[in-house]
Design a protein around this motif. Structure first.
Motif, PDB file in Angstrom:
ATOM      1  N   THR A 153       0.834  -1.200   0.000  1.00 39.03           N
ATOM      2  CA  THR A 153       0.000   0.000   0.000  1.00 39.03           C
ATOM      3  C   THR A 153       0.871   1.254   0.000  1.00 39.03           C
ATOM      4  N   ASP A 154       0.277   2.358  -0.424  1.00 38.15           N
ATOM      5  CA  ASP A 154       0.964   3.643  -0.378  1.00 38.15           C
ATOM      6  C   ASP A 154      -0.070   4.753  -0.439  1.00 38.15           C
ATOM      7  N   GLY A 155       0.200   5.828   0.247  1.00 36.52           N
ATOM      8  CA  GLY A 155      -0.635   7.021   0.199  1.00 36.52           C
ATOM      9  C   GLY A 155       0.165   8.164  -0.390  1.00 36.52           C
ATOM     10  N   ALA A 156      -0.531   9.132  -0.964  1.00 34.87           N
ATOM     11  CA  ALA A 156       0.169  10.255  -1.597  1.00 34.87           C
ATOM     12  C   ALA A 156      -0.693  11.504  -1.559  1.00 34.87           C
ATOM     13  N   GLY A 157      -0.019  12.657  -1.595  1.00 35.16           N
ATOM     14  CA  GLY A 157      -0.695  13.949  -1.667  1.00 35.16           C
ATOM     15  C   GLY A 157      -0.682  14.472  -3.088  1.00 35.16           C
ATOM     16  N   GLY A 158      -1.509  15.448  -3.339  1.00 34.23           N
ATOM     17  CA  GLY A 158      -1.660  15.960  -4.694  1.00 34.23           C
ATOM     18  C   GLY A 158      -0.770  17.138  -5.000  1.00 34.23           C
ATOM     19  N   VAL A 192      -1.356  13.083   3.959  1.00 25.67           N
ATOM     20  CA  VAL A 192      -0.691  11.869   3.483  1.00 25.67           C
ATOM     21  C   VAL A 192      -0.667  10.803   4.581  1.00 25.67           C
ATOM     22  N   PRO A 193      -0.339  11.132   5.841  1.00 25.17           N
ATOM     23  CA  PRO A 193      -0.388  10.082   6.862  1.00 25.17           C
ATOM     24  C   PRO A 193      -1.781   9.442   6.988  1.00 25.17           C
ATOM     25  N   ARG A 194      -2.816  10.230   6.840  1.00 22.66           N
ATOM     26  CA  ARG A 194      -4.175   9.680   6.895  1.00 22.66           C
ATOM     27  C   ARG A 194      -4.420   8.749   5.708  1.00 22.66           C
ATOM     28  N   SER A 195      -3.908   9.101   4.538  1.00 28.88           N
ATOM     29  CA  SER A 195      -4.089   8.222   3.379  1.00 28.88           C
ATOM     30  C   SER A 195      -3.312   6.919   3.552  1.00 28.88           C
ATOM     31  N   GLU A 196      -2.137   6.977   4.196  1.00 20.84           N
ATOM     32  CA  GLU A 196      -1.361   5.763   4.473  1.00 20.84           C
ATOM     33  C   GLU A 196      -2.159   4.829   5.386  1.00 20.84           C
ATOM     34  N   LEU A 197      -2.723   5.387   6.445  1.00 16.97           N
ATOM     35  CA  LEU A 197      -3.491   4.579   7.391  1.00 16.97           C
ATOM     36  C   LEU A 197      -4.794   4.080   6.780  1.00 16.97           C
ATOM     37  N   PHE A 198      -5.423   4.896   5.941  1.00 19.36           N
ATOM     38  CA  PHE A 198      -6.661   4.477   5.308  1.00 19.36           C
ATOM     39  C   PHE A 198      -6.412   3.300   4.357  1.00 19.36           C
ATOM     40  N   ALA A 199      -5.274   3.294   3.694  1.00 19.99           N
ATOM     41  CA  ALA A 199      -4.929   2.171   2.824  1.00 19.99           C
ATOM     42  C   ALA A 199      -4.845   0.879   3.634  1.00 19.99           C
ATOM     43  N   LEU A 200      -4.234   0.953   4.807  1.00 24.22           N
ATOM     44  CA  LEU A 200      -4.161  -0.208   5.690  1.00 24.22           C
ATOM     45  C   LEU A 200      -5.566  -0.639   6.115  1.00 24.22           C
ATOM     46  N   LEU A 201      -6.398   0.314   6.463  1.00 29.08           N
ATOM     47  CA  LEU A 201      -7.772   0.019   6.863  1.00 29.08           C
ATOM     48  C   LEU A 201      -8.550  -0.677   5.749  1.00 29.08           C
ATOM     49  N   VAL A 202      -8.370  -0.236   4.513  1.00 32.18           N
ATOM     50  CA  VAL A 202      -9.062  -0.854   3.381  1.00 32.18           C
ATOM     51  C   VAL A 202      -8.686  -2.330   3.271  1.00 32.18           C
ATOM     52  N   VAL A 203      -7.405  -2.634   3.418  1.00 30.54           N
ATOM     53  CA  VAL A 203      -6.974  -4.033   3.348  1.00 30.54           C
ATOM     54  C   VAL A 203      -7.602  -4.829   4.490  1.00 30.54           C
ATOM     55  N   VAL A 204      -7.507  -4.315   5.706  1.00 30.73           N
ATOM     56  CA  VAL A 204      -8.033  -5.029   6.867  1.00 30.73           C
ATOM     57  C   VAL A 204      -9.535  -5.274   6.741  1.00 30.73           C
ATOM     58  N   GLN A 205     -10.259  -4.323   6.199  1.00 32.99           N
ATOM     59  CA  GLN A 205     -11.708  -4.464   6.061  1.00 32.99           C
ATOM     60  C   GLN A 205     -12.105  -5.504   5.010  1.00 32.99           C
ATOM     61  N   HIS A 206     -11.240  -5.756   4.042  1.00 30.08           N
ATOM     62  CA  HIS A 206     -11.630  -6.617   2.930  1.00 30.08           C
ATOM     63  C   HIS A 206     -11.018  -8.015   2.935  1.00 30.08           C
ATOM     64  N   VAL A 207      -9.974  -8.226   3.716  1.00 33.30           N
ATOM     65  CA  VAL A 207      -9.327  -9.535   3.748  1.00 33.30           C
ATOM     66  C   VAL A 207     -10.167 -10.492   4.580  1.00 33.30           C
ATOM     67  N   TYR A 243       2.673  -4.275   3.476  1.00 29.36           N
ATOM     68  CA  TYR A 243       3.911  -3.503   3.348  1.00 29.36           C
ATOM     69  C   TYR A 243       3.559  -2.098   2.876  1.00 29.36           C
ATOM     70  N   ASN A 244       4.204  -1.128   3.502  1.00 27.33           N
ATOM     71  CA  ASN A 244       4.010   0.266   3.132  1.00 27.33           C
ATOM     72  C   ASN A 244       5.353   0.962   3.306  1.00 27.33           C
ATOM     73  N   PRO A 245       5.780   1.782   2.346  1.00 27.67           N
ATOM     74  CA  PRO A 245       7.097   2.416   2.476  1.00 27.67           C
ATOM     75  C   PRO A 245       7.200   3.378   3.658  1.00 27.67           C
ATOM     76  N   ASP A 246       6.057   3.815   4.195  1.00 23.82           N
ATOM     77  CA  ASP A 246       6.076   4.782   5.281  1.00 23.82           C
ATOM     78  C   ASP A 246       5.588   4.221   6.607  1.00 23.82           C
ATOM     79  N   LEU A 247       5.135   2.967   6.602  1.00 22.08           N
ATOM     80  CA  LEU A 247       4.718   2.289   7.833  1.00 22.08           C
ATOM     81  C   LEU A 247       5.561   1.034   7.970  1.00 22.08           C
ATOM     82  N   LEU A 248       5.674   0.512   9.171  1.00 21.95           N
ATOM     83  CA  LEU A 248       6.391  -0.747   9.353  1.00 21.95           C
ATOM     84  C   LEU A 248       5.564  -1.881   8.776  1.00 21.95           C
ATOM     85  N   GLY A 249       6.223  -2.953   8.350  1.00 15.42           N
ATOM     86  CA  GLY A 249       5.496  -4.142   7.894  1.00 15.42           C
ATOM     87  C   GLY A 249       4.620  -4.656   9.024  1.00 15.42           C
ATOM     88  N   ILE A 250       3.389  -4.958   8.745  1.00 19.28           N
ATOM     89  CA  ILE A 250       2.451  -5.415   9.771  1.00 19.28           C
ATOM     90  C   ILE A 250       2.013  -6.822   9.395  1.00 19.28           C
TER      91      ILE A 250
END
Length: 87
Positions: free
Chosen positions: A10-15, A54-69, A77-84
């Protein structure tokens, strides 16, 4: 359709207007690779809500995975978060 166990990236980004909080828009992307390391599928989506960081988008990406798996184990894996890993 539930997502399968495995490794997610996952990755989050700003515009373009990242320094201006009134204009800033963020998004996120995620992908899953096969066990052999080949690209399986991916998605991108905008960050919902008024608070666009951007930090909120990083965490939201993690949330999306957790909600759907629907199966374990899962590693995110996220370049800005530790591997979970769970479990």
């Amino acid at each position: 359709m539930p997502w399968l166990a495995g490794e997610y990236f996952t990755d989050g980004a700003g515009g373009e207007y990242g320094t201006n909080p009134h204009l800033r828009r963020c998004g996120l992307g995620l992908a899953q690779l096969t066990e052999s390391g080949d690209f399986d599928w991916g998605a991108y989506l905008p960050l919902p809500g008024e608070l666009q960081t951007v930090p909120r988008s990083e965490l939201f990406a993690l949330l999306v995975v957790v909600q759907h798996v629907a199966d374990l184990p899962v590693t995110v894996y996220n370049p800005d978060l530790l591997g979970i890993k769970y479990p």
